[in-house]
Write an enzyme that holds these catalytic residues in place. Structure first.
Site, short mmCIF file in Angstrom:
data_model
loop_
_atom_site.label_atom_id
_atom_site.label_comp_id
_atom_site.label_asym_id
_atom_site.label_seq_id
_atom_site.Cartn_x
_atom_site.Cartn_y
_atom_site.Cartn_z
N GLU A 176 -5.31 9.66 6.04
CA GLU A 176 -4.71 9.93 4.71
C GLU A 176 -5.14 8.79 3.81
OE1 GLU A 176 -2.31 12.43 4.41
OE2 GLU A 176 -1.42 12.65 6.41
N CYS B 195 0.13 6.14 -3.22
CA CYS B 195 -1.10 6.90 -3.23
C CYS B 195 -0.96 8.09 -4.18
CB CYS B 195 -1.42 7.39 -1.83
SG CYS B 195 -0.02 8.20 -1.08
P1 NAD Z 1 -5.72 -0.57 3.70
O1 NAD Z 1 -6.73 0.49 3.91
O2 NAD Z 1 -6.19 -1.87 3.20
O3 NAD Z 1 -4.94 -0.85 5.04
C1 NAD Z 1 -4.31 0.16 5.78
C2 NAD Z 1 -4.17 -0.29 7.23
O4 NAD Z 1 -5.45 -0.38 7.78
C3 NAD Z 1 -3.53 -1.65 7.40
O5 NAD Z 1 -2.70 -1.63 8.53
C4 NAD Z 1 -4.72 -2.54 7.65
O6 NAD Z 1 -4.43 -3.69 8.40
C5 NAD Z 1 -5.63 -1.63 8.41
N1 NAD Z 1 -7.05 -1.98 8.35
C6 NAD Z 1 -7.71 -2.62 7.38
N2 NAD Z 1 -9.02 -2.72 7.69
C7 NAD Z 1 -9.17 -2.11 8.88
C8 NAD Z 1 -10.30 -1.86 9.71
N3 NAD Z 1 -11.53 -2.25 9.36
N4 NAD Z 1 -10.10 -1.18 10.85
C9 NAD Z 1 -8.89 -0.75 11.20
N5 NAD Z 1 -7.79 -0.98 10.46
C10 NAD Z 1 -7.93 -1.65 9.30
O7 NAD Z 1 -4.62 0.07 2.75
P2 NAD Z 1 -3.30 -0.58 2.18
O8 NAD Z 1 -3.66 -1.56 1.11
O9 NAD Z 1 -2.41 -1.04 3.27
O10 NAD Z 1 -2.60 0.69 1.50
C11 NAD Z 1 -2.95 1.16 0.27
C12 NAD Z 1 -3.90 2.33 0.36
O11 NAD Z 1 -3.33 3.34 1.18
C13 NAD Z 1 -4.18 2.99 -0.95
O12 NAD Z 1 -5.54 3.31 -1.03
C14 NAD Z 1 -3.33 4.25 -0.89
O13 NAD Z 1 -3.78 5.28 -1.71
C15 NAD Z 1 -3.40 4.59 0.54
N6 NAD Z 1 -2.26 5.42 0.94
C16 NAD Z 1 -2.49 6.75 1.19
C17 NAD Z 1 -1.44 7.57 1.54
C18 NAD Z 1 -1.64 9.03 1.81
O14 NAD Z 1 -0.76 9.65 2.37
N7 NAD Z 1 -2.75 9.63 1.44
C19 NAD Z 1 -0.16 7.03 1.64
C20 NAD Z 1 0.02 5.68 1.40
C21 NAD Z 1 -1.05 4.87 1.07
#
Ligand code: NAD
Length: 978
Positions: A741, A775
């Protein structure tokens, strides 16, 4: 119990006198005229009524004649049984009649309808109407109709209007002839005129959640009005609106009056449809007695019944109003009695058009020997005129509640009156339109108690949000905040194979509003921990998969119960760790509970094998088996809900889970795991592995022992995970499924039929709720030309008025963003935006904490960086469009497709948007955030994600492998039949 017996006979006598004396039919019910015929049709056909009132509601805001004509067609061309007058209008328009001719007729019609209930547009009209009412022997109370107040500027305008009105009324009323009946009671002179005032219009951020702040600001703005009323010799009545603000308004009334001991003529309205109204009235009497003063109480039945029922049911809160009209009528009589029995503290004003209620009041007053001048009746302008004339003749003071204002702000009031007049339970309809018999009219209201629907425990219902209008909940939240702070700086371990482990490295979880405060220190996992976690999960897999689905669902229900018990503590932690305001934090906690309850129930559907086909000699079973080991990677922005949703879905379907929360909200993640472990989850079923995304996250994504990954986060990381997961490693047993997501660049379209109060509020909440870090947040508003300037001006004023501050302060609307990196990133976009477009509005809070924005850019090119990239902060781009088609094209012009919305009252535009707007979740005439589990399953497509919607009926399928087993049951030519 009263001491004067039951005045039943006297009620009948008075009732009969009123009943027989009224022979005229008010215009609105007069079938000899077009208005009466239209209302008659509306009363017979609910569908037509809905369209008619909706059309009337939108009409004053339409700017062109063509729009008026087009919308007439849009609303009514599909209605088969529209009345002649409307069919003729449509025919003429489609037959080529110039739109301005039709528009002129329609506008004149609606204006004359409005004039039935609204005295005029400005204070000149008000003065004239009040003067003529007085001439005819009626007192009055003026209500200045206003749009919903969304900003300090609009509140200030409202105050100034009242001050000007009071000034002109003071001099004008001096010219009115003497009328001892209207200007005296048994204690001496009473004011010649009265004003009604709405506290919600005095302060745009009024909310009982911020009790003290709201009381202070509302009092500050009410003071000059009361002082001016006192100096002008006027009385003043505080109106009552929605139940949610009721206690707050009573408090503001009491506190302000305490400051104005010398102002004798002030009062407040109470609504008899509220179950709490008796308690409120007794409280006010006690309060007045303690101060040896008199206050007026205007007793009304209540005008927001539908709203109260719908909005409270939607939120899962108890319905505060009586559900049977008779209960309200009965309560009205009870409150009337209490009012009339307390003349030393109360000046009763009985606001009703109902002959039974009026007769009852008179009979009780007579029995109590209360002078006629010591209470009064109140009726609405344009309603029940024949009755009010009769009452005046009988020697009672009648005050006419007289709304004044322009058509647009007056529409909500007009529609309320139309609904009231035409409702099935309306006295006026029964009396004037249906000519009910005297016996029916005079019968004692029979309060059948509403049947309470027993909640079916098996049926999923959303967890109700905390009602912060209740002091009890505000206190609990304050206490929880204190308790969370008392544990700041504590250390928290990993959890692997049923054991807590402290690692060498730690993640410092900081308070975004005060980064010097360390909320907690959470152990950070390394690769060895990751290996151990995979091994532990593998060991536990078989036995967990063998636990029955209903027992696994039981774990989810128990976890939900635990979270419910600790909901304020969890919300308080989110305030401190994630920088969420109270309501946002509470929203995340209840959503988490919803996922647990919903997926627990959903599992029941997939638990039993299905038998497919009906052929003798073969048995075909279809069932679902767990996929294996799941890696759950979550973001920080909904740290409890998203984590609870993904972890619980994986567990309930029989998988073992390695849960890696975001390093920016690991404590909330830890609390979630504790809640699960508290249910006695076997070792190895759930591991808690906070750590660096790049180091631990990627290592696990690529690990051969992981079978699937449930990820929520940014597009960049999501796409990288999808790529890494597709590379097969030695020893790997399955192709990894990735549920990802991701982000959004969500748009709201505002067209030129939109209701601006709702629109500005909806855009504000969608764009700035949780600082725009959702998001689903709105980051583009696409506005159709005709309404662009007006919308933008109101949005700007509203943004100017919201409170930016510490999330723990209940008055805060906008808090800090999550961390320094977010501030840097948003600043980068602000710089880009200044080059690409015009920075139309910007506000910032100085001091420590990661505060930035809000900002509005205008003149934004739909293809620019600003309009294409997810910013994840309170930055809004406003884009102008010429037509609805162009607006939809712009909205669709990004790779993302997560949420979207429209504010419109055009059926055609709504239809087009339904058909063409590419969004996983589309919202019409409401904010675009806050999807509810089980009601608005959530998730996007395009670059917004792959996977089935969370909180929806397909979600669990992704965590299982479907299997089919077919057995040939024929042995030596015979097979079991059936
Ligand atoms: P992010 O992608 O930076 O991090 C998300 C998770 O991924 C964290 O736990 C992080 O530690 C982990 N992560 C980061 N790099 C990684 C890698 N290379 N491999 C594996 N895991 C890794 O996102 P964020 O800043 O925590 O959240 C914000 C983002 O999430 C926004 O883009 C938002 O739109 C999205 N979001 C989407 C939904 C949805 O349902 N579509 C809901 C909430 C947030």
């Amino acid at each position: 119990m009263n001491t004067y017996g039951d005045p039943k006979q006297r009620i009948r006598e008075i009732g009969l006198e009123l009943y027989q004396s009224v022979n005229e039919v008010p215009t609105i019910f007069d079938k000899g005229r077009w208005m009466g015929r239209l209302m008659d049709h509306a009363m017979k056909d609910e569908g037509f009524k809905l369209n008619l009132f909706r059309y009337i509601d939108v009409l004053p805001s339409l700017k062109t004649d063509a729009q008026i004509a087009n919308l007439l067609e849009e609303y009514f061309s599909g209605v088969k049984a529209a009345p002649f007058i409307i069919r003729k209008g449509i025919k003429r328009i489609s037959g080529g009649i110039a739109p301005f001719v039709a528009a002129r007729v329609i506008k004149a019609g609606v204006k004359s309808l409005a004039r039935q209930f609204i005295a005029g547009e400005g204070s000149r009209d008000a003065l004239e109407t009040l003067g003529s009412l007085w001439e005819n022997g009626f007192a009055s109370s003026v209500d200045l109709l206003g749009e919903e107040v969304l900003s300090d500027r609009e509140a200030e305008e409202y105050i100034q209007k009242y001050l000007r009105l009071l000034e002109s009324l003071a001099s004008e009323s001096g010219r009115w002839r003497r009328d001892s009946g209207l200007e005296n009671n048994s204690g001496g002179p009473i004011p010649r005129f009265d004003i009604s005032c709405k506290v919600t219009s005095l302060y745009s951020q009024l909310d009982p959640l911020d009790w003290e702040g709201s009381v202070d600001r509302a009092k500050e703005n009410l003071r000059p009005i009361i002082a001016a009323a006192r100096d002008a010799g006027a009385s003043l009545c505080i109106d009552m609106e929605q139940y949610y603000t009721k206690d707050l308004i009573i408090e503001i009334f009491k506190q302000t009056l305490d400051e104005f001991g010398d102002h004798l003529f002030a009062g407040i309205a109470l609504q008899a449809y509220l179950k709490e109204s008796r308690r409120d009235l007794l409280g006010l009497i006690e309060w007045a007695k303690a101060r040896k003063r008199q206050i007026s109480v205007r007793l009304v039945k209540g005008a927001y019944w539908d709203y109260e029922v719908v909005s409270n049911r939607q939120r899962g809160w108890p319905v505060p109003v009586f559900e049977h009209k008779d209960e309200t009528d009965d309560n009205f009589e009870e409150l009337t009695r209490i009012l009339l029995e307390n003349p030393e503290s109360i000046r009763p004003a009985l606001a009703t058009h109902n002959i039974r209620s009026i007769s009852h009041a008179i009979a009780v007053a007579e029995a109590l020997n209360l002078p006629r001048s010591d209470f009064e009746f109140q009726m609405l302008y344009g309603m029940g005129e024949p009755l009010r004339r009769k009452l005046r003749k009988m020697g009672y003071r009648v005050r006419v509640y007289t709304p004044v204002g322009e058509l647009i702000p007056g529409m909500a009031y007009l529609v309320r009156r139309l609904l009231e007049n035409t409702s099935n339970t309306s006295f006026l309809r029964g009396f004037f339109a249906e000519r009910r018999s005297f016996e029916e009219i005079i019968r004692h209201p029979d309060p059948k108690r509403a049947v309470i629907r027993e909640k079916n425990p098996l049926e999923f219902r959303n967890e109700p949000s905390a009602d912060f209008s209740k002091a009890e909940n505000r206190d609990k939240m304050q206490q929880a905040l204190r308790s969370v702070k008392a544990h700041f700086g504590s250390r928290y371990p990993l959890h692997i194979a049923g054991e807590d482990r402290f690692g060498e490295k730690e993640i410092l979880s900081l308070n975004p509003a005060d980064p010097e405060a360390v909320v907690g220190r959470v152990s950070s996992a390394d690769r060895d921990d990751a290996e151990r976690a995979v091994a532990a999960a593998r060991d536990a897999l078989l036995s967990w998969g063998n636990v029955t689905p209903s027992d696994r669902a039981g774990v989810l229900f128990k976890t939900a119960t635990e979270m419910r018990k600790r909901r304020f503590e969890l919300a308080a932690l989110e305030v401190c760790e994630a920088g969420k305001t109270w309501k946002e934090a509470d929203g995340d906690v209840i959503e988490a509970i919803d996922y647990l309850e919903y997926y627990g129930r959903e599992m029941g559907r997939f638990a039993r094998p299905a038998h497919l086909g009906d052929y003798p000699g073969e048995v075909n079973d279809y069932f679902y088996a767990p996929k294996g080991i799941g890696l759950v990677i979550t973001p920080w922005n909904f740290p409890l809900a998203i984590s609870a949703g993904m972890v619980s879905a994986a567990l309930v379907t029989g998988n073992c889970v390695i849960f890696k929360p975001s390093s920016l909200a690991p404590l909330v993640g830890r609390r979630l795991v504790e809640a699960f472990l508290g249910t006695g989850l076997p070792p190895g079923v759930l591991q808690f592995l906070p750590g660096s995304g790049v180091e631990v996250g990627e290592y696990l994504v690529a690990h051969h022992g992981v079978d699937f990954i449930a990820f929520t986060g940014s597009k960049e990381v999501g796409l990288r995970i999808i790529r890494l997961a597709s590379e097969v490693k030695p020893g790997q047993q399955s192709v990894k499924r990735v549920i990802a997501e991701m982000g959004g660049k969500n748009a709201i379209i505002v067209d030129d039929t939109a209701e601006l109060d709702e629109t500005v509020k909806g855009v504000l909440e969608s764009a700035l709720g949780y600082q725009g870090q959702k998001c689903s947040a709105c980051s583009r508003v696409i506005v159709i030309e005709g309404i662009y300037d007006e919308f933008l001006a109101r949005l700007k004023d509203a943004m100017e008025s919201i409170r930016i501050g510490l999330p723990e302060d209940p008055g805060t609307f906008l808090g800090p963003v999550i961390d320094e990196g977010a501030v840097r990133k948003i600043n980068k976009y602000l710089d880009i935006g200044k080059k690409e477009a015009r920075l139309f509005f910007f506000r910032e809070r100085s001091g420590k904490g990661f505060f930035i924005g809000p900002a509005i850019f205008t003149g934004v090119d739909p293809l620019s960086t600003l309009a294409q990239e997810e910013i994840f902060g309170p930055v809004l781009s406003v884009i102008k469009a010429r037509s609805i088609d162009e607006a939809i094209d712009i909205a669709n012009n990004t790779a993302y497709a997560l949420t979207g919305g429209i504010f419109s009252r055009s059926p055609l535009h709504i239809r087009k948007v339904r058909e063409r707007f590419r969004a996983g979740n589309l919202y019409i005439n409401r904010k675009i955030t806050g999807a509810l589990v089980g009601r608005q399953p959530f998730g996007g497509f395009g670059m917004s994600g792959v996977g089935l919607k969370s909180g929806g009926p397909d979600y669990l399928l992704q965590f299982m492998d479907p299997r089919s087993i077919s057995e040939n049951t024929i042995r030596r030519g015979f097979a079991p039949l059936g």
